[in-house]
Design a protein around this motif. Structure first.
Motif, PDB file in Angstrom:
ATOM      1  N   ASP A  12       0.833  -1.204   0.000  1.00  0.00           N
ATOM      2  CA  ASP A  12       0.000   0.000   0.000  1.00  0.00           C
ATOM      3  C   ASP A  12       0.874   1.262   0.000  1.00  0.00           C
ATOM      4  O   ASP A  12       0.557   2.235  -0.693  1.00  0.00           O
ATOM      5  N   ALA A  13       1.964   1.238   0.763  1.00  0.00           N
ATOM      6  CA  ALA A  13       2.869   2.394   0.786  1.00  0.00           C
ATOM      7  C   ALA A  13       3.488   2.617  -0.587  1.00  0.00           C
ATOM      8  O   ALA A  13       3.585   3.750  -1.062  1.00  0.00           O
ATOM      9  N   LEU A  14       3.892   1.521  -1.240  1.00  0.00           N
ATOM     10  CA  LEU A  14       4.477   1.651  -2.578  1.00  0.00           C
ATOM     11  C   LEU A  14       3.458   2.184  -3.585  1.00  0.00           C
ATOM     12  O   LEU A  14       3.784   3.028  -4.425  1.00  0.00           O
ATOM     13  N   LEU A  15       2.235   1.695  -3.496  1.00  0.00           N
ATOM     14  CA  LEU A  15       1.215   2.138  -4.451  1.00  0.00           C
ATOM     15  C   LEU A  15       0.826   3.599  -4.246  1.00  0.00           C
ATOM     16  O   LEU A  15       0.354   4.244  -5.181  1.00  0.00           O
ATOM     17  N   GLN A  16       1.034   4.119  -3.052  1.00  0.00           N
ATOM     18  CA  GLN A  16       0.782   5.550  -2.845  1.00  0.00           C
ATOM     19  C   GLN A  16       1.830   6.396  -3.558  1.00  0.00           C
ATOM     20  O   GLN A  16       1.557   7.511  -3.975  1.00  0.00           O
ATOM     21  N   ILE A  17       3.033   5.849  -3.695  1.00  0.00           N
ATOM     22  CA  ILE A  17       4.118   6.585  -4.334  1.00  0.00           C
ATOM     23  C   ILE A  17       4.174   6.301  -5.833  1.00  0.00           C
ATOM     24  O   ILE A  17       4.464   7.180  -6.629  1.00  0.00           O
ATOM     25  N   ALA A  18       3.906   5.046  -6.195  1.00  0.00           N
ATOM     26  CA  ALA A  18       3.951   4.635  -7.603  1.00  0.00           C
ATOM     27  C   ALA A  18       2.655   3.897  -7.938  1.00  0.00           C
ATOM     28  O   ALA A  18       2.636   2.663  -8.005  1.00  0.00           O
ATOM     29  N   PRO A  19       1.564   4.634  -8.121  1.00  0.00           N
ATOM     30  CA  PRO A  19       0.259   3.988  -8.297  1.00  0.00           C
ATOM     31  C   PRO A  19       0.160   3.101  -9.536  1.00  0.00           C
ATOM     32  O   PRO A  19      -0.692   2.225  -9.593  1.00  0.00           O
ATOM     33  N   LEU A  38      12.231   4.588  -8.893  1.00  0.00           N
ATOM     34  CA  LEU A  38      11.978   5.591  -7.865  1.00  0.00           C
ATOM     35  C   LEU A  38      13.226   6.445  -7.667  1.00  0.00           C
ATOM     36  O   LEU A  38      14.321   5.912  -7.533  1.00  0.00           O
ATOM     37  N   ASP A  39      13.049   7.739  -7.640  1.00  0.00           N
ATOM     38  CA  ASP A  39      14.189   8.597  -7.319  1.00  0.00           C
ATOM     39  C   ASP A  39      14.268   8.749  -5.796  1.00  0.00           C
ATOM     40  O   ASP A  39      13.454   8.188  -5.061  1.00  0.00           O
ATOM     41  N   PHE A  43      11.603   7.627  -2.872  1.00  0.00           N
ATOM     42  CA  PHE A  43      11.927   6.651  -1.832  1.00  0.00           C
ATOM     43  C   PHE A  43      11.709   7.244  -0.450  1.00  0.00           C
ATOM     44  O   PHE A  43      11.173   6.583   0.439  1.00  0.00           O
ATOM     45  N   LEU A  44      12.080   8.490  -0.272  1.00  0.00           N
ATOM     46  CA  LEU A  44      11.860   9.147   1.018  1.00  0.00           C
ATOM     47  C   LEU A  44      10.368   9.259   1.319  1.00  0.00           C
ATOM     48  O   LEU A  44       9.930   9.035   2.455  1.00  0.00           O
ATOM     49  N   SER A  45       9.581   9.560   0.315  1.00  0.00           N
ATOM     50  CA  SER A  45       8.122   9.611   0.510  1.00  0.00           C
ATOM     51  C   SER A  45       7.583   8.246   0.898  1.00  0.00           C
ATOM     52  O   SER A  45       6.729   8.122   1.778  1.00  0.00           O
ATOM     53  N   ASP A  61      19.663   4.455   8.464  1.00  0.00           N
ATOM     54  CA  ASP A  61      20.429   3.203   8.481  1.00  0.00           C
ATOM     55  C   ASP A  61      19.574   1.995   8.114  1.00  0.00           C
ATOM     56  O   ASP A  61      20.095   0.945   7.742  1.00  0.00           O
ATOM     57  N   ASP A  62      18.268   2.138   8.239  1.00  0.00           N
ATOM     58  CA  ASP A  62      17.345   1.040   7.940  1.00  0.00           C
ATOM     59  C   ASP A  62      16.924   1.017   6.468  1.00  0.00           C
ATOM     60  O   ASP A  62      16.266   0.062   6.037  1.00  0.00           O
ATOM     61  N   TYR A  63      17.271   2.019   5.696  1.00  0.00           N
ATOM     62  CA  TYR A  63      16.799   2.107   4.313  1.00  0.00           C
ATOM     63  C   TYR A  63      17.108   0.862   3.489  1.00  0.00           C
ATOM     64  O   TYR A  63      16.240   0.403   2.741  1.00  0.00           O
ATOM     65  N   PRO A  64      18.312   0.274   3.610  1.00  0.00           N
ATOM     66  CA  PRO A  64      18.554  -0.946   2.819  1.00  0.00           C
ATOM     67  C   PRO A  64      17.607  -2.085   3.193  1.00  0.00           C
ATOM     68  O   PRO A  64      17.272  -2.911   2.349  1.00  0.00           O
ATOM     69  N   LYS A  65      17.176  -2.113   4.434  1.00  0.00           N
ATOM     70  CA  LYS A  65      16.272  -3.182   4.881  1.00  0.00           C
ATOM     71  C   LYS A  65      14.871  -3.033   4.306  1.00  0.00           C
ATOM     72  O   LYS A  65      14.138  -4.017   4.222  1.00  0.00           O
ATOM     73  N   VAL A  66      14.487  -1.824   3.953  1.00  0.00           N
ATOM     74  CA  VAL A  66      13.111  -1.592   3.495  1.00  0.00           C
ATOM     75  C   VAL A  66      13.043  -1.326   1.987  1.00  0.00           C
ATOM     76  O   VAL A  66      12.045  -0.825   1.504  1.00  0.00           O
ATOM     77  N   SER A  67      14.095  -1.701   1.255  1.00  0.00           N
ATOM     78  CA  SER A  67      14.103  -1.451  -0.189  1.00  0.00           C
ATOM     79  C   SER A  67      13.623  -2.636  -1.016  1.00  0.00           C
ATOM     80  O   SER A  67      13.636  -2.579  -2.239  1.00  0.00           O
TER      81      SER A  67
END
Length: 82
Positions: A12-19, A38-39, A43-45, A61-67
């Motif tokens: 759902d979070a991804l679809l809000q950014i990239a519908p 995603l730029d 990604f920050l959004s 520091d958690d960004y790689p874990k949530v990519s």
């Protein structure tokens, strides 16, 4: 939170950014930043939406874990609300 619930929050979070994203065609362990083009602002959004809807704090520091979908789902399922 179940793994399925966590996965739905990530999707759902991804679809809000990239519908227009076809998440069914995306392997769970694929880095979606490249796959969905995603730029850094996108990604920050996504991270902000994930934090809000998942009820978890996502530090830089958690960004790689949530990519990836699988990684992000595991992250929020394990972290739970902070």
């Amino acid at each position: 939170m179940t793994p399925q619930q966590a996965t739905e929050i990530v999707q759902d979070a991804l679809l809000q950014i990239a519908p227009e994203a076809d998440l069914a065609a995306l392997a769970p362990d694929t880095d979606f930043r490249d796959a969905l083009e995603l730029d850094s602002l996108d990604f920050l959004s996504y991270v902000e939406v994930l934090s809000e809807t998942g009820g978890v704090r996502v530090d830089e520091d958690d960004y790689p874990k949530v990519s990836t979908i699988a990684g992000a789902a595991a992250f929020i399922a394990a972290a739970g609300p902070r």
